[in-house]
Scaffold this active site. Structure first.
Site, PDB file in Angstrom:
ATOM      1  N   ARG A  69       6.082 -14.328  28.413  1.00 25.05           N
ATOM      2  CA  ARG A  69       7.404 -14.166  27.540  1.00 25.05           C
ATOM      3  C   ARG A  69       8.314 -15.048  27.196  1.00 25.05           C
ATOM      4  NH1 ARG A  69       8.467  -7.761  29.129  1.00 25.05           N
ATOM      5  NH2 ARG A  69       9.998  -8.410  26.654  1.00 25.05           N
ATOM      6  N   ASP A 126      14.890 -10.324  24.063  1.00 25.05           N
ATOM      7  CA  ASP A 126      14.910 -11.839  23.491  1.00 25.05           C
ATOM      8  C   ASP A 126      16.137 -12.365  22.899  1.00 25.05           C
ATOM      9  OD1 ASP A 126      14.109  -9.937  20.754  1.00 25.05           O
ATOM     10  OD2 ASP A 126      15.076 -11.416  21.029  1.00 25.05           O
ATOM     11  N   HIS A 154      18.895  -3.712  29.004  1.00 23.66           N
ATOM     12  CA  HIS A 154      18.366  -5.031  29.705  1.00 23.66           C
ATOM     13  C   HIS A 154      17.964  -5.736  29.966  1.00 23.66           C
ATOM     14  CE1 HIS A 154      16.279  -0.423  27.381  1.00 23.66           C
ATOM     15  NE2 HIS A 154      17.146  -0.616  28.328  1.00 23.66           N
ATOM     16  N   CYS A 204      17.412 -21.326  43.910  1.00 25.65           N
ATOM     17  CA  CYS A 204      18.706 -20.603  43.116  1.00 25.65           C
ATOM     18  C   CYS A 204      19.284 -21.664  43.363  1.00 25.65           C
ATOM     19  CB  CYS A 204      19.695 -20.081  43.801  1.00 25.65           C
ATOM     20  SG  CYS A 204      20.689 -19.123  43.466  1.00 25.65           S
ATOM     21  N   THR A 210      13.083   0.983  17.400  1.00 31.63           N
ATOM     22  CA  THR A 210      12.648   1.976  18.397  1.00 31.63           C
ATOM     23  C   THR A 210      12.036   2.802  18.701  1.00 31.63           C
ATOM     24  OG1 THR A 210      13.907   1.898  20.465  1.00 31.63           O
ATOM     25  CG2 THR A 210      15.413   2.414  18.534  1.00 31.63           C
ATOM     26  N   SER A 211      11.142   3.159  19.119  1.00 32.00           N
ATOM     27  CA  SER A 211      10.723   4.519  19.457  1.00 32.00           C
ATOM     28  C   SER A 211      11.021   5.194  20.316  1.00 32.00           C
ATOM     29  CB  SER A 211       9.408   3.781  19.934  1.00 32.00           C
ATOM     30  OG  SER A 211       9.317   3.627  21.363  1.00 32.00           O
ATOM     31  N   GLU A 244       8.162   3.505  11.373  1.00 34.47           N
ATOM     32  CA  GLU A 244       7.845   5.108  11.355  1.00 34.47           C
ATOM     33  C   GLU A 244       8.952   5.726  12.120  1.00 34.47           C
ATOM     34  OE1 GLU A 244       5.355   3.608  15.088  1.00 34.47           O
ATOM     35  OE2 GLU A 244       4.466   4.418  13.744  1.00 34.47           O
TER      36      GLU A 244
HETATM   37  C1  BV8 Z   1       8.812   5.829  29.593  1.00 36.10           C
HETATM   38  C2  BV8 Z   1       9.579   7.141  29.835  1.00 36.10           C
HETATM   39  C3  BV8 Z   1       9.828   7.871  29.958  1.00 36.10           C
HETATM   40  N1  BV8 Z   1      10.956   6.359  31.665  1.00 36.10           N
HETATM   41  C4  BV8 Z   1      12.287   5.887  30.562  1.00 36.10           C
HETATM   42  O1  BV8 Z   1      13.000   6.373  30.135  1.00 36.10           O
HETATM   43  C5  BV8 Z   1      12.860   5.718  32.454  1.00 36.10           C
HETATM   44  C6  BV8 Z   1      13.225   6.548  33.440  1.00 36.10           C
HETATM   45  C7  BV8 Z   1      13.972   7.791  32.538  1.00 36.10           C
HETATM   46  C8  BV8 Z   1      15.227   7.979  33.222  1.00 36.10           C
HETATM   47  N2  BV8 Z   1      15.905   8.434  31.868  1.00 36.10           N
HETATM   48  C9  BV8 Z   1      14.575   9.235  31.358  1.00 36.10           C
HETATM   49  C10 BV8 Z   1      15.588  10.480  30.943  1.00 36.10           C
HETATM   50  C11 BV8 Z   1      14.084  11.550  30.659  1.00 36.10           C
HETATM   51  C12 BV8 Z   1      12.675  10.450  30.501  1.00 36.10           C
HETATM   52  C13 BV8 Z   1      12.273   9.567  31.266  1.00 36.10           C
HETATM   53  C14 BV8 Z   1      13.739   8.761  31.658  1.00 36.10           C
HETATM   54  N3  BV8 Z   1      13.873   4.921  32.401  1.00 36.10           N
HETATM   55  C15 BV8 Z   1      14.512   3.819  33.268  1.00 36.10           C
HETATM   56  O2  BV8 Z   1      13.608   3.965  34.073  1.00 36.10           O
HETATM   57  C16 BV8 Z   1      16.189   3.158  32.769  1.00 36.10           C
HETATM   58  C17 BV8 Z   1      15.624   2.044  32.535  1.00 36.10           C
HETATM   59  C18 BV8 Z   1      14.475   1.351  31.581  1.00 36.10           C
HETATM   60  C19 BV8 Z   1      14.396   0.823  30.890  1.00 36.10           C
HETATM   61  C20 BV8 Z   1      13.279  -0.611  31.322  1.00 36.10           C
HETATM   62  N4  BV8 Z   1      13.438  -2.131  30.846  1.00 36.10           N
HETATM   63  C21 BV8 Z   1      13.058  -1.890  29.939  1.00 36.10           C
HETATM   64  N5  BV8 Z   1      12.981  -3.439  29.036  1.00 36.10           N
HETATM   65  C22 BV8 Z   1      12.863  -4.235  30.017  1.00 36.10           C
HETATM   66  C23 BV8 Z   1      11.830  -4.656  31.183  1.00 36.10           C
HETATM   67  C24 BV8 Z   1      11.036  -5.726  29.632  1.00 36.10           C
HETATM   68  O3  BV8 Z   1      11.467  -5.911  28.721  1.00 36.10           O
HETATM   69  O4  BV8 Z   1       9.940  -5.942  30.212  1.00 36.10           O
HETATM   70  S1  BV8 Z   1      12.661  -0.647  28.097  1.00 36.10           S
HETATM   71  C25 BV8 Z   1      11.839  -2.018  27.461  1.00 36.10           C
HETATM   72  O5  BV8 Z   1      10.623  -0.504  26.419  1.00 36.10           O
HETATM   73  C26 BV8 Z   1      11.242   0.406  25.529  1.00 36.10           C
HETATM   74  C27 BV8 Z   1      10.614  -0.585  24.251  1.00 36.10           C
HETATM   75  O6  BV8 Z   1      10.868   0.407  23.256  1.00 36.10           O
HETATM   76  P1  BV8 Z   1      10.944  -0.305  22.160  1.00 36.10           P
HETATM   77  O7  BV8 Z   1      12.405  -1.353  22.250  1.00 36.10           O
HETATM   78  O8  BV8 Z   1      11.602   0.849  20.521  1.00 36.10           O
HETATM   79  O9  BV8 Z   1       9.438  -0.566  21.271  1.00 36.10           O
HETATM   80  P2  BV8 Z   1       8.356   0.709  21.530  1.00 36.10           P
HETATM   81  O10 BV8 Z   1       7.414  -0.494  21.582  1.00 36.10           O
HETATM   82  O11 BV8 Z   1       8.245   1.978  22.176  1.00 36.10           O
HETATM   83  O12 BV8 Z   1       8.720   0.357  19.503  1.00 36.10           O
HETATM   84  C28 BV8 Z   1       8.797  -0.087  18.759  1.00 36.10           C
HETATM   85  C29 BV8 Z   1       9.398   0.526  17.251  1.00 36.10           C
HETATM   86  O13 BV8 Z   1       9.735  -0.242  16.309  1.00 36.10           O
HETATM   87  C30 BV8 Z   1       8.847   0.515  15.883  1.00 36.10           C
HETATM   88  N6  BV8 Z   1       8.499  -0.710  14.395  1.00 36.10           N
HETATM   89  C31 BV8 Z   1       7.443  -1.902  14.649  1.00 36.10           C
HETATM   90  N7  BV8 Z   1       7.196  -3.043  13.963  1.00 36.10           N
HETATM   91  C32 BV8 Z   1       8.259  -3.091  12.802  1.00 36.10           C
HETATM   92  C33 BV8 Z   1       8.985  -3.325  12.275  1.00 36.10           C
HETATM   93  N8  BV8 Z   1       8.196  -4.853  11.881  1.00 36.10           N
HETATM   94  N9  BV8 Z   1      10.243  -3.402  11.327  1.00 36.10           N
HETATM   95  C34 BV8 Z   1      10.681  -2.203  11.922  1.00 36.10           C
HETATM   96  N10 BV8 Z   1      10.426  -1.167  12.667  1.00 36.10           N
HETATM   97  C35 BV8 Z   1       8.637  -1.852  13.677  1.00 36.10           C
HETATM   98  C36 BV8 Z   1       7.707   1.040  15.583  1.00 36.10           C
HETATM   99  O14 BV8 Z   1       7.180   1.788  14.605  1.00 36.10           O
HETATM  100  C37 BV8 Z   1       8.033   1.224  16.525  1.00 36.10           C
HETATM  101  O15 BV8 Z   1       8.886   2.859  16.255  1.00 36.10           O
HETATM  102  C38 BV8 Z   1      12.437  -0.923  25.011  1.00 36.10           C
HETATM  103  O16 BV8 Z   1      13.784   0.449  25.995  1.00 36.10           O
HETATM  104  C39 BV8 Z   1      12.444  -1.731  25.965  1.00 36.10           C
HETATM  105  O17 BV8 Z   1      13.514  -3.163  26.441  1.00 36.10           O
HETATM  106  N11 BV8 Z   1      16.522   3.033  34.060  1.00 36.10           N
HETATM  107  C40 BV8 Z   1      17.302   4.737  34.188  1.00 36.10           C
HETATM  108  O18 BV8 Z   1      16.729   5.318  34.436  1.00 36.10           O
HETATM  109  O19 BV8 Z   1      18.132   4.310  35.605  1.00 36.10           O
HETATM  110  C41 BV8 Z   1      17.365   5.497  36.200  1.00 36.10           C
HETATM  111  C42 BV8 Z   1      18.934   4.944  37.381  1.00 36.10           C
HETATM  112  C43 BV8 Z   1      20.030   5.808  36.787  1.00 36.10           C
HETATM  113  C44 BV8 Z   1      21.593   5.577  37.674  1.00 36.10           C
HETATM  114  C45 BV8 Z   1      21.590   4.976  38.838  1.00 36.10           C
HETATM  115  C46 BV8 Z   1      20.529   3.903  39.170  1.00 36.10           C
HETATM  116  C47 BV8 Z   1      19.250   4.088  38.330  1.00 36.10           C
END
Ligand code: BV8
Length: 233
Positions: free
Chosen positions: A60, A99, A114, A141, A181-182, A208
């Protein structure tokens, strides 16, 4: 922007970089189709198979460096420059993306909740050296010489960066805008509710409707290069 708007918080996700050719996560063929999240983006995965994880992020990092900011990034950078220059007004771009296209478009007030692909993180001495090359060969490092570098990226189960600054900015915000964002990942997906509960107007610009659409006062659908430029101009 209405006259009542002073402080704007903008949350961006993978969708804002999609038209620059960077894969989103959940779309067909998206990153999470090719790799199970838990195999490449968790501390457990890194413990279990560091090579697989480092190869994923090296791929990436290399890909991102070949991409250019698009019209949405440029419009947000313009807004950041022009709006933040006015007294009593501010813009903060909180991005979930690793990015650097917001910055390469000229935006200054960018917060990577993130992490970023441009740094490495030494788990031995906690240094976060700038890093553009591969990590797969476990290079030493530059600060402490130990082979303990990992991507400076927030993995699932890890606490996102600078949450206190994000919550403070939400406390001052009149307008909260979510772009590309989704709304699937927390705590980022919960920010719209906090902003709304704190009295901000909330606007969604997305291809969407997202999982959090019901929390937005207004949703405008379309590609970011179109809907973001129209909103800013
Ligand atoms: C899957 C989900 C259910 N799981 C979570 O949310 C988890 C667990 C959780 C925590 N709290 C909760 C509450 C409820 C349920 C679950 C949880 N969260 C975590 O683990 C977080 C950490 C989450 C971060 C993980 N890292 C990322 N990224 C870096 C890595 C990497 O990049 O490899 S997340 C990564 O995925 C996510 C992707 O989502 P989007 O960016 O929205 O992308 P996606 O493809 O899904 O959607 C794209 C959208 O764009 C639209 N689109 C597409 N093309 C276009 C276009 N052309 N124009 C406009 N729009 C467009 C589409 O329609 C769509 O809607 C981003 O956040 C991204 O950064 N940490 C944490 O909670 O820690 C705990 C804690 C608390 C206290 C103390 C210590 C610890």
């Amino acid at each position: 922007m209405g006259t009542e708007t002073s402080n704007i918080v903008i949350l961006t996700g993978a969708g804002v970089s999609a038209e620059s050719g960077i894969d989103t996560f959940r779309a067909a063929g998206g990153l999470w189709e090719q790799h199970r999240v838990e195999d490449v983006a968790t501390p457990e995965a890194f413990e279990r198979d560091p090579e697989l994880v480092l190869r994923f992020y090296d791929m990436r990092r290399e890909a991102i460096q070949t991409k250019q900011p698009n019209a949405a990034h440029l419009a947000l950078a313009r807004l950041d420059r022009e709006w933040s220059a006015q007294p009593g007004r501010s813009v903060l771009i909180v991005t979930q993306n690793v990015d650097d296209l917001h910055e390469r478009a000229g935006a200054e007030n960018v917060l990577h909740m993130h992490g970023t692909h441009l740094n490495a993180w030494c788990t031995a001495c906690d240094a976060r050296p700038g890093w553009t090359g591969p990590l797969i060969h476990r290079p030493p490092c530059p600060e402490c010489d130990s082979p303990a570098l990992r991507p400076d990226i927030v993995w699932f189960g890890e606490m996102p960066y600078r949450m206190d600054e994000i919550y403070a900015a939400l406390g001052r915000a009149d307008l909260f805008v979510s772009i590309g964002t989704s709304g699937a990942v927390y705590p980022a997906a919960g920010l719209v509710r906090q902003a709304r509960d704190l009295g901000a107007r909330t606007l969604e610009l997305n291809l969407e409707r997202s999982q959090g659409s019901r929390w937005f006062h207004e949703t405008r659908l379309g590609p970011a290069t179109k809907v973001v430029s129209e909103w800013v101009d």
